[in-house]
Scaffold this motif. Structure first.
Motif, PDB file in Angstrom:
ATOM      1  N   GLU A  40       1.186  -1.178   0.275  1.00 46.79           N
ATOM      2  CA  GLU A  40       0.070   0.224   0.234  1.00 46.79           C
ATOM      3  C   GLU A  40       1.132   1.577  -0.105  1.00 46.79           C
ATOM      4  OE1 GLU A  40      -0.306  -2.916   1.781  1.00 46.79           O
ATOM      5  OE2 GLU A  40      -2.709  -3.132   1.408  1.00 46.79           O
ATOM      6  N   SER A  41       0.326   2.332  -0.311  1.00 43.71           N
ATOM      7  CA  SER A  41       1.021   3.956  -0.985  1.00 43.71           C
ATOM      8  C   SER A  41       1.050   3.752   0.244  1.00 43.71           C
ATOM      9  CB  SER A  41       0.566   4.423  -1.862  1.00 43.71           C
ATOM     10  OG  SER A  41       0.246   3.667  -2.717  1.00 43.71           O
ATOM     11  N   HIS A  42      -0.036   4.120   1.268  1.00 43.53           N
ATOM     12  CA  HIS A  42      -0.191   5.024   1.938  1.00 43.53           C
ATOM     13  C   HIS A  42      -0.661   4.083   3.394  1.00 43.53           C
ATOM     14  CE1 HIS A  42      -0.195   8.483  -0.249  1.00 43.53           C
ATOM     15  NE2 HIS A  42      -0.801   7.344  -1.012  1.00 43.53           N
TER      16      HIS A  42
ATOM     17  N   PHE B  19      -1.167   0.850   6.098  1.00 40.61           N
ATOM     18  CA  PHE B  19      -0.222  -1.247   5.681  1.00 40.61           C
ATOM     19  C   PHE B  19      -0.913  -2.113   5.845  1.00 40.61           C
ATOM     20  CE2 PHE B  19       2.714   3.626   5.971  1.00 40.61           C
ATOM     21  CZ  PHE B  19       2.539   3.352   4.411  1.00 40.61           C
TER      22      PHE B  19
ATOM     23  N   TRP C 272       0.987   9.771   3.893  1.00 34.27           N
ATOM     24  CA  TRP C 272       2.403  10.277   3.924  1.00 34.27           C
ATOM     25  C   TRP C 272       2.029   9.239   3.222  1.00 34.27           C
ATOM     26  CZ3 TRP C 272       6.674  12.780   6.662  1.00 34.27           C
ATOM     27  CH2 TRP C 272       6.642  13.963   6.998  1.00 34.27           C
ATOM     28  N   SER C 273       3.898   8.530   1.741  1.00 32.16           N
ATOM     29  CA  SER C 273       3.267   7.072   1.731  1.00 32.16           C
ATOM     30  C   SER C 273       5.259   6.629   2.180  1.00 32.16           C
ATOM     31  CB  SER C 273       3.649   7.352   0.318  1.00 32.16           C
ATOM     32  OG  SER C 273       6.156   7.961   0.168  1.00 32.16           O
ATOM     33  N   LEU C 274       5.114   5.575   2.157  1.00 37.75           N
ATOM     34  CA  LEU C 274       5.942   4.261   2.797  1.00 37.75           C
ATOM     35  C   LEU C 274       7.715   5.419   2.860  1.00 37.75           C
ATOM     36  CD1 LEU C 274       6.770   1.962   4.829  1.00 37.75           C
ATOM     37  CD2 LEU C 274       6.761   0.945   2.438  1.00 37.75           C
ATOM     38  N   GLU C 275       7.818   5.508   1.340  1.00 38.21           N
ATOM     39  CA  GLU C 275       9.222   6.167   1.173  1.00 38.21           C
ATOM     40  C   GLU C 275       8.996   7.576   1.898  1.00 38.21           C
ATOM     41  OE1 GLU C 275       7.547   4.709  -0.922  1.00 38.21           O
ATOM     42  OE2 GLU C 275       8.229   3.027  -1.956  1.00 38.21           O
ATOM     43  N   GLN C 276       7.859   8.121   1.680  1.00 34.28           N
ATOM     44  CA  GLN C 276       7.678   9.299   2.626  1.00 34.28           C
ATOM     45  C   GLN C 276       8.230   9.490   3.799  1.00 34.28           C
ATOM     46  OE1 GLN C 276       4.060  11.184   1.462  1.00 34.28           O
ATOM     47  NE2 GLN C 276       5.334  13.251   0.954  1.00 34.28           N
TER      48      GLN C 276
END
Ligand SMILES: [Fe+2]
Length: 212
Positions: free
Chosen positions: A2-4, A7, A56-60
């Motif tokens: 998931e992006s946000h 999760f 927020w995305s995981l990368e963020q």
């Protein structure tokens, strides 16, 4: 993945016994279903009371944890990194027989390291020299330049892009290999899904064309 928030634990992309004898079913089950799952659960618990960060995305979360409130900053740093690193770790493995890097990754490996064997030596040296818990990763930057990076604990190589990461936390190998990290590395190396790693590299190059 998931992006946000919230999760969810990605299912293991193969049966538990697929990677035997290199990684046995019990070790794989504990690693995925207990350790990886705990990072996902902990990350969701930390973020639940903070809707401002649910977009927020995981990368963020991995890269901008310094901007989070004090009380969740360290927890998010560790657990978002744990989710990010483990997601890639499990996705880039597959059952034998061994495979090999494909274009254009194979050429980049030759230019950077000399050969696939030289890459293995360099990555193994990195994996064995991580003090305590951490990761050894083959990475690319947005121009396609390869490098090997080590990170401690559950930090990530972001903003570099990991192509492949070897988990050298004891939880990844102690059940089966005890203190023999080198033997675990050799076993892990035989399980690398090179076609998928190559596809990931090629895809990154297409979405981020090299700047002349
Ligand atoms: Fe792990």
């Amino acid at each position: 993945m998931e992006s946000h928030y919230p999760f969810a634990l990605p299912p293991l992309p193969y049966p538990y016994d697929t990677l035997e004898p290199e990684i046995d079913a019990k070790a794989l089950c504990f690693h995925h279903d207990k350790h990886f799952a705990a990072y996902v659960d902990n990350l969701n618990k930390l973020l639940k009371p903070y809707p401002a960060y649910h977009g927020w995305s995981l990368e963020q979360l991995c890269q901008n944890w310094v901007d989070l409130p004090d009380e969740i900053r360290l927890g998010v740093r560790n657990n978002a990194g744990g989710v990010f690193n483990h997601d890639l770790y499990f996705r880039m493995l597959r059952a034998l027989p061994p495979s090999s890097p494909q274009p254009p990754l194979d050429g980049a490996i030759r230019r950077t390291f000399g050969s696939v064997d030289d890459l293995k030596t360099a990555l193994k040296n990195a994996a064995l020299s991580v003090f305590g818990s951490g990761w050894a990763c083959l990475c690319t930057d947005r121009h396609g330049n390869l490098s090997i990076q080590k990170v401690a604990n559950q930090d990530t190589v972001l903003p570099l892009i990991p192509l492949l990461c070897c988990d050298v936390w004891e939880h990844a190998y102690y059940l089966q290999y005890q203190n023999r990290r080198a033997d675990y590395f050799d076993a892990w190396w035989r399980l690398i899904d090179w076609p998928q790693v190559s596809e990931r590299y090629a895809g990154l190059l297409q979405s981020r064309p090299p700047i002349p």
